[in-house]
Design a protein around this motif. Structure first.
Motif, PDB file in Angstrom:
ATOM      1  N   LEU A  80       0.832  -1.205   0.000  1.00 56.89           N
ATOM      2  CA  LEU A  80       0.000   0.000   0.000  1.00 56.89           C
ATOM      3  C   LEU A  80       0.866   1.255   0.000  1.00 56.89           C
ATOM      4  CD1 LEU A  80      -2.774  -1.061   2.537  1.00 56.89           C
ATOM      5  CD2 LEU A  80      -2.865  -1.076   0.042  1.00 56.89           C
ATOM      6  N   GLN A  81       1.974   1.192   0.689  1.00 56.58           N
ATOM      7  CA  GLN A  81       2.888   2.334   0.702  1.00 56.58           C
ATOM      8  C   GLN A  81       3.460   2.575  -0.702  1.00 56.58           C
ATOM      9  OE1 GLN A  81       6.317   1.742   3.156  1.00 56.58           O
ATOM     10  NE2 GLN A  81       7.342   3.552   2.346  1.00 56.58           N
ATOM     11  N   GLY A  82       3.897   1.511  -1.359  1.00 56.18           N
ATOM     12  CA  GLY A  82       4.483   1.652  -2.682  1.00 56.18           C
ATOM     13  C   GLY A  82       3.483   2.123  -3.724  1.00 56.18           C
ATOM     14  N   LEU A  83       2.216   1.747  -3.546  1.00 52.41           N
ATOM     15  CA  LEU A  83       1.166   2.178  -4.471  1.00 52.41           C
ATOM     16  C   LEU A  83       0.574   3.527  -4.085  1.00 52.41           C
ATOM     17  CD1 LEU A  83      -0.719  -1.227  -4.887  1.00 52.41           C
ATOM     18  CD2 LEU A  83       0.815  -0.144  -6.538  1.00 52.41           C
ATOM     19  N   LEU A  84       1.098   4.127  -2.994  1.00 51.78           N
ATOM     20  CA  LEU A  84       0.604   5.407  -2.473  1.00 51.78           C
ATOM     21  C   LEU A  84      -0.876   5.334  -2.123  1.00 51.78           C
ATOM     22  CD1 LEU A  84       2.418   7.880  -4.914  1.00 51.78           C
ATOM     23  CD2 LEU A  84       3.246   6.924  -2.769  1.00 51.78           C
ATOM     24  N   GLN A  85      -1.297   4.161  -1.639  1.00 53.22           N
ATOM     25  CA  GLN A  85      -2.684   3.958  -1.225  1.00 53.22           C
ATOM     26  C   GLN A  85      -2.806   4.295   0.269  1.00 53.22           C
ATOM     27  OE1 GLN A  85      -5.355   2.830  -3.073  1.00 53.22           O
ATOM     28  NE2 GLN A  85      -4.174   2.777  -4.969  1.00 53.22           N
ATOM     29  N   TYR A  86      -2.706   5.582   0.581  1.00 60.41           N
ATOM     30  CA  TYR A  86      -2.598   5.997   1.972  1.00 60.41           C
ATOM     31  C   TYR A  86      -3.895   5.790   2.756  1.00 60.41           C
ATOM     32  CZ  TYR A  86       1.764   8.129   0.462  1.00 60.41           C
ATOM     33  OH  TYR A  86       3.019   8.333  -0.041  1.00 60.41           O
ATOM     34  N   LYS A  87      -5.031   5.984   2.118  1.00 55.41           N
ATOM     35  CA  LYS A  87      -6.306   5.803   2.822  1.00 55.41           C
ATOM     36  C   LYS A  87      -6.497   4.340   3.202  1.00 55.41           C
ATOM     37  CE  LYS A  87     -11.250   6.855   2.434  1.00 55.41           C
ATOM     38  NZ  LYS A  87     -12.313   7.437   1.568  1.00 55.41           N
ATOM     39  N   ARG A  88      -6.208   3.449   2.261  1.00 59.00           N
ATOM     40  CA  ARG A  88      -6.322   2.021   2.565  1.00 59.00           C
ATOM     41  C   ARG A  88      -5.297   1.596   3.609  1.00 59.00           C
ATOM     42  NH1 ARG A  88      -7.300   0.708  -3.785  1.00 59.00           N
ATOM     43  NH2 ARG A  88      -9.522   0.274  -3.683  1.00 59.00           N
ATOM     44  N   TYR A  89      -4.114   2.206   3.563  1.00 55.55           N
ATOM     45  CA  TYR A  89      -3.096   1.937   4.571  1.00 55.55           C
ATOM     46  C   TYR A  89      -3.617   2.287   5.963  1.00 55.55           C
ATOM     47  CZ  TYR A  89       1.409   2.369   7.010  1.00 55.55           C
ATOM     48  OH  TYR A  89       2.446   2.246   7.898  1.00 55.55           O
ATOM     49  N   LEU A  90      -4.322   3.401   6.069  1.00 60.17           N
ATOM     50  CA  LEU A  90      -4.880   3.827   7.353  1.00 60.17           C
ATOM     51  C   LEU A  90      -5.899   2.818   7.875  1.00 60.17           C
ATOM     52  CD1 LEU A  90      -5.224   5.929   9.594  1.00 60.17           C
ATOM     53  CD2 LEU A  90      -6.863   7.123   8.119  1.00 60.17           C
ATOM     54  N   TRP A  91      -6.795   2.359   7.007  1.00 64.16           N
ATOM     55  CA  TRP A  91      -7.796   1.392   7.438  1.00 64.16           C
ATOM     56  C   TRP A  91      -7.153   0.056   7.820  1.00 64.16           C
ATOM     57  CZ3 TRP A  91     -12.319   2.581   9.132  1.00 64.16           C
ATOM     58  CH2 TRP A  91     -12.984   3.697   8.645  1.00 64.16           C
ATOM     59  N   GLN A  92      -6.148  -0.329   7.083  1.00 61.55           N
ATOM     60  CA  GLN A  92      -5.445  -1.567   7.430  1.00 61.55           C
ATOM     61  C   GLN A  92      -4.814  -1.457   8.818  1.00 61.55           C
ATOM     62  OE1 GLN A  92      -1.564  -2.630   5.606  1.00 61.55           O
ATOM     63  NE2 GLN A  92      -2.663  -4.345   4.700  1.00 61.55           N
ATOM     64  N   ALA A  93      -4.221  -0.303   9.105  1.00 57.54           N
ATOM     65  CA  ALA A  93      -3.617  -0.085  10.420  1.00 57.54           C
ATOM     66  C   ALA A  93      -4.667  -0.138  11.532  1.00 57.54           C
ATOM     67  CB  ALA A  93      -2.894   1.261  10.443  1.00 57.54           C
ATOM     68  N   LEU A  94      -5.856   0.385  11.266  1.00 58.43           N
ATOM     69  CA  LEU A  94      -6.928   0.361  12.275  1.00 58.43           C
ATOM     70  C   LEU A  94      -7.342  -1.081  12.594  1.00 58.43           C
ATOM     71  CD1 LEU A  94      -9.163   3.344  11.105  1.00 58.43           C
ATOM     72  CD2 LEU A  94      -7.655   3.251  13.108  1.00 58.43           C
ATOM     73  N   VAL A  95      -7.397  -1.922  11.574  1.00 51.11           N
ATOM     74  CA  VAL A  95      -7.725  -3.333  11.813  1.00 51.11           C
ATOM     75  C   VAL A  95      -6.647  -3.996  12.668  1.00 51.11           C
ATOM     76  CG1 VAL A  95      -8.084  -5.583  10.711  1.00 51.11           C
ATOM     77  CG2 VAL A  95      -9.071  -3.522   9.700  1.00 51.11           C
ATOM     78  N   MET A  96      -5.387  -3.706  12.374  1.00 50.93           N
ATOM     79  CA  MET A  96      -4.283  -4.283  13.151  1.00 50.93           C
ATOM     80  C   MET A  96      -4.305  -3.781  14.595  1.00 50.93           C
ATOM     81  SD  MET A  96      -1.307  -3.964  10.220  1.00 50.93           S
ATOM     82  CE  MET A  96      -0.027  -4.704  11.234  1.00 50.93           C
TER      83      MET A  96
END
Length: 489
Positions: free
Chosen positions: A140-156
């Motif tokens: 997600l970082q490499g694809l610059l998918q920052y919003k999805r990165y945030l949601w993934q972090a919330l699940v973790m």
């Protein structure tokens, strides 16, 4: 523009860091108090066995992120994602097998009852991780998918809180805590598979199927580029594992628990700064790979100055409020870790400001010379363990790690700055050394004053304010108007 991407990345990574920091503080305080220093020391030894076995792991993240950022088509990106997953799955399978094989010898070596079960449980965690999807945080970082990165972090984060809560409410042992975390990690894996399906649609991957012949070739190329990076990463993180492994043989589990307490806090601070700033720069470094050197220099200057300021703030706050941190997170049983934490904060000064330079160097895939610096740092660390630990106890372990990072700063500072500035590197190297030495003197003075007069909490607040003002004044006056921070223009 690259600076807009950096700012967007920093805002996302900073939000994630704040959330994870709060979660980490809550769960750590609960677990430290629930298990106590002795059991946490036993868990630290088991985790260090895992860390040493992880020397065989091929860490692809630093290579994958810039490759994804620079991928020109959905087919290329899709292939890189699956190549990355294939390498990670194979490594986790092998690590799990080796953990099962090492469980018995580890308990016989340390003579710690219960260590065998902990090592086995940590091996199971590695196998559970194989079920994860190809879409991890680095993708997600490499694809610059920052919003999805945030949601993934919330699940973790939710899984982390649930694991700690279940452990305490049901009175689980250390092994129960590890296995509970592994079971709840399946929820993260399920979410990541859903995320992968979403990216297949939105990124055009559904129309770009992965061909196995190309996948194997790409995985081989990725592994070859990542092997020296992996050794760099493992040697870079070795201070967490080697110090604990030696301490486990020489000291009691309680002392190891105090040492791991200090190590974990300092590592969280380092990870926080790295996440907030350095990680946001990596995809951009990959995009700038073929551009003018002046852009790289400007990007480095902005990142370095920002990280240096964050380092000064973090180290001073840790050094001044170490006693309060020990009391809040661990309780009175962790007060002996205060001096260890104070001394260990000095390590950050010679480590964190190099993150931006290290990211730039790795994004250019220049890794073998950097590996030599890490190797020299690790050899120095191990020699100092045997020299200082028997003389100063756990403080010797800490001082050995601090001094080894001084070696790292000197070696890599010269290497990285020479690569970036070519014939102008001597002046930059002197300025770099001047900055680190100034911050180290301020932190050392704060530790000495704190130990000498043992101020109250209000006194520590005053000491922290004075120290921070002096640090800020130095960082500004040392180079005047050249001091440009990344959050400014």
């Amino acid at each position: 523009m690259w600076h807009q991407k950096i700012l967007r990345g920093i805002s996302t990574f900073s939000a994630v860091w704040i959330l994870r920091l709060g979660t980490g503080l809550i769960t750590s305080a609960c677990l430290y108090r629930y298990f106590g220093p002795s059991l946490m020391g036993l868990l630290a030894v088991g985790s260090s066995v895992l860390g040493i076995i992880s020397f065989i792991v091929i860490e692809t993240d630093v290579v994958v992120v810039p490759r994804l950022a620079g991928s020109g088509s959905p087919e290329t990106a899709h292939r890189i994602v699956w190549s990355n997953y294939l390498i990670k799955a194979a490594c986790r399978l092998l690590v799990g097998l080796l953990m099962f094989a090492a469980a018995g010898p580890a308990e016989a070596f340390y003579h710690f009852e219960g260590l065998h079960s902990i090592v086995i449980a940590l091996g199971i965690v590695q196998w559970v991780a194989i079920l994860g999807s190809p879409v991890g945080p680095e993708v997600l970082q490499g694809l610059l998918q920052y919003k999805r990165y945030l949601w993934q972090a919330l699940v973790m984060i939710a899984v982390q809180l649930a694991t700690a809560g279940y452990t305490i409410l049901t009175h689980q042992t250390v092994v129960g805590y590890i296995l509970c975390g592994a079971a709840l990690d399946l929820a993260v894996s399920a979410y990541n598979w859903w995320l992968y399906a979403s990216l297949r649609r939105s990124a055009g991957w559904a129309a770009a199927p992965v061909r196995w012949s190309e996948l194997w070739a790409d995985a081989l190329s990725l592994a070859q580029r990542s092997i020296p990076v992996s050794l760099n990463q493992i040697l870079y993180k070795s201070y967490l594992n080697m110090g604990t492994l030696f301490a486990g043989k020489w000291f009691s589990t309680t002392t190891v628990g105090h040492l791991s307490f200090a190590l974990n806090i300092v590592n969280k601070v380092n990870s926080a700064v790295n996440t907030m700033v350095s990680t946001a720069f990596l995809p951009v470094f990959g995009e700038l790979k073929g551009r003018a050197r002046t852009e790289l220099e400007e990007l480095y200057e902005r990142g370095y100055h920002t990280v240096l300021l964050l380092t000064a703030v973090a180290t001073l706050m840790l050094a001044v409020f170490a006693r309060e941190i020990a009391l809040v997170l661990g309780g009175p049983s962790y007060l002996p870790a205060t001096i260890l934490l104070q001394l260990l904060t000095v390590q950050l000064i010679f480590r964190v400001p190099l993150q931006i330079l290290r990211m730039l160097y790795l994004s250019m895939e220049k890794t073998w010379t950097l590996l030599a610096v890490f190797f020299a740092k690790t050899v120095c660390e191990v020699v100092l363990f045997f020299t200082l630990a028997h003389w100063m106890g756990a403080k010797g372990i800490v001082l050995a790690q601090v001094l080894s990072y001084v070696v790292y700063a000197v070696g890599f500072g010269r290497l990285g700055l020479r690569f970036l500035y070519a014939d102008r590197y001597v002046r930059q190297l002197l300025a770099f050394g001047r900055d680190l030495l100034a911050v180290a003197v301020l932190v050392g003075a704060a530790i000495a004053v704190n130990a000498w007069i043992e101020p109250s909490f209000a006194g520590n607040v005053g000491l922290a304010c004075v120290s921070l003002m002096l640090a800020s004044a130095w960082l500004w006056l040392a180079s005047g108007q050249k001091r440009v921070f990344v959050l400014g223009r």
